[in-house]
Design a protein around this motif. Structure first.
Motif, PDB file in Angstrom:
ATOM      1  N   ARG A  67      23.109  78.688  59.098  1.00 15.96           N
ATOM      2  CA  ARG A  67      23.618  77.803  58.038  1.00 15.96           C
ATOM      3  C   ARG A  67      24.892  78.360  57.420  1.00 15.96           C
ATOM      4  O   ARG A  67      25.846  77.622  57.172  1.00 15.96           O
ATOM      5  N   LEU A  68      24.922  79.670  57.162  1.00 14.17           N
ATOM      6  CA  LEU A  68      26.127  80.306  56.617  1.00 14.17           C
ATOM      7  C   LEU A  68      27.309  80.147  57.575  1.00 14.17           C
ATOM      8  O   LEU A  68      28.425  79.837  57.153  1.00 14.17           O
ATOM      9  N   ILE A  69      27.066  80.356  58.837  1.00 14.53           N
ATOM     10  CA  ILE A  69      28.122  80.249  59.840  1.00 14.53           C
ATOM     11  C   ILE A  69      28.619  78.808  59.926  1.00 14.53           C
ATOM     12  O   ILE A  69      29.828  78.550  59.963  1.00 14.53           O
ATOM     13  N   ARG A  70      27.695  77.867  59.949  1.00 16.08           N
ATOM     14  CA  ARG A  70      28.064  76.447  60.005  1.00 16.08           C
ATOM     15  C   ARG A  70      28.900  76.056  58.789  1.00 16.08           C
ATOM     16  O   ARG A  70      29.922  75.372  58.908  1.00 16.08           O
ATOM     17  N   ALA A  71      28.498  76.524  57.601  1.00 21.27           N
ATOM     18  CA  ALA A  71      29.237  76.209  56.372  1.00 21.27           C
ATOM     19  C   ALA A  71      30.642  76.810  56.430  1.00 21.27           C
ATOM     20  O   ALA A  71      31.619  76.169  56.021  1.00 21.27           O
ATOM     21  N   ARG A  72      30.769  78.031  56.941  1.00 18.78           N
ATOM     22  CA  ARG A  72      32.089  78.660  57.048  1.00 18.78           C
ATOM     23  C   ARG A  72      32.977  77.917  58.035  1.00 18.78           C
ATOM     24  O   ARG A  72      34.162  77.706  57.788  1.00 18.78           O
ATOM     25  N   ARG A  73      32.417  77.505  59.159  1.00 20.86           N
ATOM     26  CA  ARG A  73      33.203  76.765  60.152  1.00 20.86           C
ATOM     27  C   ARG A  73      33.715  75.453  59.590  1.00 20.86           C
ATOM     28  O   ARG A  73      34.812  75.021  59.927  1.00 20.86           O
ATOM     29  N   ARG A  74      32.946  74.822  58.738  1.00 20.49           N
ATOM     30  CA  ARG A  74      33.320  73.511  58.188  1.00 20.49           C
ATOM     31  C   ARG A  74      34.171  73.592  56.919  1.00 20.49           C
ATOM     32  O   ARG A  74      34.662  72.577  56.459  1.00 20.49           O
ATOM     33  N   ASP A  75      34.330  74.775  56.370  1.00 20.29           N
ATOM     34  CA  ASP A  75      35.080  74.954  55.124  1.00 20.29           C
ATOM     35  C   ASP A  75      36.575  74.829  55.405  1.00 20.29           C
ATOM     36  O   ASP A  75      37.204  75.750  55.920  1.00 20.29           O
ATOM     37  N   GLU A  76      37.137  73.686  55.051  1.00 19.35           N
ATOM     38  CA  GLU A  76      38.545  73.423  55.335  1.00 19.35           C
ATOM     39  C   GLU A  76      39.488  74.159  54.387  1.00 19.35           C
ATOM     40  O   GLU A  76      40.700  74.176  54.615  1.00 19.35           O
ATOM     41  N   SER A  77      38.957  74.774  53.329  1.00 16.02           N
ATOM     42  CA  SER A  77      39.811  75.539  52.418  1.00 16.02           C
ATOM     43  C   SER A  77      40.125  76.927  52.981  1.00 16.02           C
ATOM     44  O   SER A  77      40.976  77.633  52.449  1.00 16.02           O
ATOM     45  N   LYS A  78      39.459  77.297  54.081  1.00 16.87           N
ATOM     46  CA  LYS A  78      39.674  78.604  54.715  1.00 16.87           C
ATOM     47  C   LYS A  78      40.352  78.400  56.068  1.00 16.87           C
ATOM     48  O   LYS A  78      40.272  77.335  56.659  1.00 16.87           O
ATOM     49  N   PRO A  79      41.034  79.437  56.551  1.00 13.99           N
ATOM     50  CA  PRO A  79      41.654  79.338  57.884  1.00 13.99           C
ATOM     51  C   PRO A  79      40.600  79.092  58.952  1.00 13.99           C
ATOM     52  O   PRO A  79      39.428  79.432  58.753  1.00 13.99           O
ATOM     53  N   PRO A  80      41.001  78.527  60.076  1.00 13.63           N
ATOM     54  CA  PRO A  80      40.023  78.322  61.164  1.00 13.63           C
ATOM     55  C   PRO A  80      39.368  79.644  61.568  1.00 13.63           C
ATOM     56  O   PRO A  80      40.018  80.694  61.565  1.00 13.63           O
ATOM     57  N   LEU A  81      38.098  79.589  61.901  1.00 10.23           N
ATOM     58  CA  LEU A  81      37.347  80.771  62.309  1.00 10.23           C
ATOM     59  C   LEU A  81      37.735  81.151  63.734  1.00 10.23           C
ATOM     60  O   LEU A  81      37.646  80.336  64.646  1.00 10.23           O
ATOM     61  N   HIS A  82      38.199  82.398  63.913  1.00  7.21           N
ATOM     62  CA  HIS A  82      38.524  82.901  65.247  1.00  7.21           C
ATOM     63  C   HIS A  82      37.576  84.001  65.685  1.00  7.21           C
ATOM     64  O   HIS A  82      37.336  84.174  66.870  1.00  7.21           O
ATOM     65  N   TYR A  83      37.038  84.762  64.698  1.00  6.32           N
ATOM     66  CA  TYR A  83      36.159  85.890  65.006  1.00  6.32           C
ATOM     67  C   TYR A  83      34.995  85.910  64.032  1.00  6.32           C
ATOM     68  O   TYR A  83      35.190  85.887  62.826  1.00  6.32           O
ATOM     69  N   LEU A  84      33.797  85.961  64.567  1.00  4.41           N
ATOM     70  CA  LEU A  84      32.587  86.088  63.764  1.00  4.41           C
ATOM     71  C   LEU A  84      31.950  87.424  64.102  1.00  4.41           C
ATOM     72  O   LEU A  84      31.540  87.648  65.240  1.00  4.41           O
ATOM     73  N   ILE A  85      31.917  88.324  63.112  1.00  8.12           N
ATOM     74  CA  ILE A  85      31.314  89.644  63.325  1.00  8.12           C
ATOM     75  C   ILE A  85      29.920  89.643  62.714  1.00  8.12           C
ATOM     76  O   ILE A  85      29.749  89.336  61.535  1.00  8.12           O
ATOM     77  N   LEU A  86      28.930  89.983  63.528  1.00  8.16           N
ATOM     78  CA  LEU A  86      27.561  90.180  63.063  1.00  8.16           C
ATOM     79  C   LEU A  86      27.284  91.673  63.130  1.00  8.16           C
ATOM     80  O   LEU A  86      27.223  92.252  64.222  1.00  8.16           O
ATOM     81  N   ASP A  87      27.168  92.303  61.960  1.00  6.64           N
ATOM     82  CA  ASP A  87      26.965  93.744  61.890  1.00  6.64           C
ATOM     83  C   ASP A  87      25.474  94.053  61.791  1.00  6.64           C
ATOM     84  O   ASP A  87      24.804  93.633  60.854  1.00  6.64           O
ATOM     85  N   PHE A  88      24.966  94.797  62.756  1.00  8.95           N
ATOM     86  CA  PHE A  88      23.542  95.119  62.869  1.00  8.95           C
ATOM     87  C   PHE A  88      23.211  96.530  62.384  1.00  8.95           C
ATOM     88  O   PHE A  88      22.120  97.015  62.623  1.00  8.95           O
ATOM     89  N   SER A  89      24.131  97.202  61.717  1.00  8.74           N
ATOM     90  CA  SER A  89      23.905  98.601  61.381  1.00  8.74           C
ATOM     91  C   SER A  89      22.750  98.824  60.404  1.00  8.74           C
ATOM     92  O   SER A  89      22.256  99.940  60.289  1.00  8.74           O
ATOM     93  N   HIS A  90      22.274  97.770  59.734  1.00  9.77           N
ATOM     94  CA  HIS A  90      21.136  97.900  58.816  1.00  9.77           C
ATOM     95  C   HIS A  90      19.927  97.084  59.285  1.00  9.77           C
ATOM     96  O   HIS A  90      19.087  96.697  58.480  1.00  9.77           O
ATOM     97  N   ILE A  91      19.843  96.828  60.580  1.00  9.42           N
ATOM     98  CA  ILE A  91      18.735  96.049  61.139  1.00  9.42           C
ATOM     99  C   ILE A  91      17.634  96.992  61.609  1.00  9.42           C
ATOM    100  O   ILE A  91      17.887  97.948  62.344  1.00  9.42           O
ATOM    101  N   ALA A  92      16.415  96.695  61.170  1.00  7.46           N
ATOM    102  CA  ALA A  92      15.260  97.513  61.542  1.00  7.46           C
ATOM    103  C   ALA A  92      14.668  97.085  62.884  1.00  7.46           C
ATOM    104  O   ALA A  92      14.078  97.885  63.593  1.00  7.46           O
TER     105      ALA A  92
END
Length: 174
Positions: free
Chosen positions: A65-90
């Motif tokens: 949902r967060l990613i979808r909202a960011r992709r559709r947010d026309e007030s921000k530049p187009p999304l070119h890179y989506l980083i998913l950081d797993f450094s705190h994943i158990a």
């Protein structure tokens, strides 16, 4: 019963620890002032989600949902890179690979690169066993050992697209 306890315990905690933009968050690379200006102006093309806890299929819906909202947010530049950081994943449920496969397909269709960072080796192997390759340049995804390296890679691509990557190298030579 243990499954219900797990879902109850981790379902109430967001798996998203921080939401960041490349306009404000940078790698540790020393850059020329003109490059910093370019990254400040174009860095919004990078969307960073620092994840935490245990990821199961139900928890991925909030991330999507967060990613979808960011992709559709026309007030921000187009999304070119989506980083998913797993450094705190158990850990993660094996069904999560399906959600990431859908996300990778969306990334391909919408021309953005899915970038993974800090994925523990065990989780990377678990995803590969489920048929999902994290580092798949032809498939639109990359994998880096840390958020800093992932961010550096994104910054280099932004600077290259703006013909500003060599700027730092030239100014260092003089």
């Amino acid at each position: 019963l243990s499954m219900m306890v797990l879902v109850g315990r981790y379902g109430s905690v967001s798996v998203v620890k921080h939401v960041l933009s490349g306009a404000a968050f940078r790698s540790n690379v020393d850059r020329a002032p003109a490059q910093f200006r370019t990254l400040k102006a174009k860095g919004g093309q990078v969307y960073i989600l620092r994840l935490q806890g245990f990821i199961f299929l139900g928890a991925t819906s909030a991330v999507l949902r967060l990613i979808r909202a960011r992709r559709r947010d026309e007030s921000k530049p187009p999304l070119h890179y989506l980083i998913l950081d797993f450094s705190h994943i158990a850990g993660l449920d094996s069904s999560v690979a399906m959600a990431f496969a859908r996300l990778k397909q969306t990334a391909k269709e919408e021309s953005f690169t899915l970038v993974f960072s800090g994925v523990p080796f065990e989780l990377e192997r678990q995803m590969a066993d489920a048929g999902f390759l994290l580092d798949d340049p032809d498939g639109g995804s990359r994998n880096f050992v840390s958020l800093d390296y992932a961010m550096e890679w994104c910054e280099n691509h932004i600077l290259e697209a703006e013909n500003a990557l060599r700027l730092g190298k030239r100014s260092e030579e003089h």
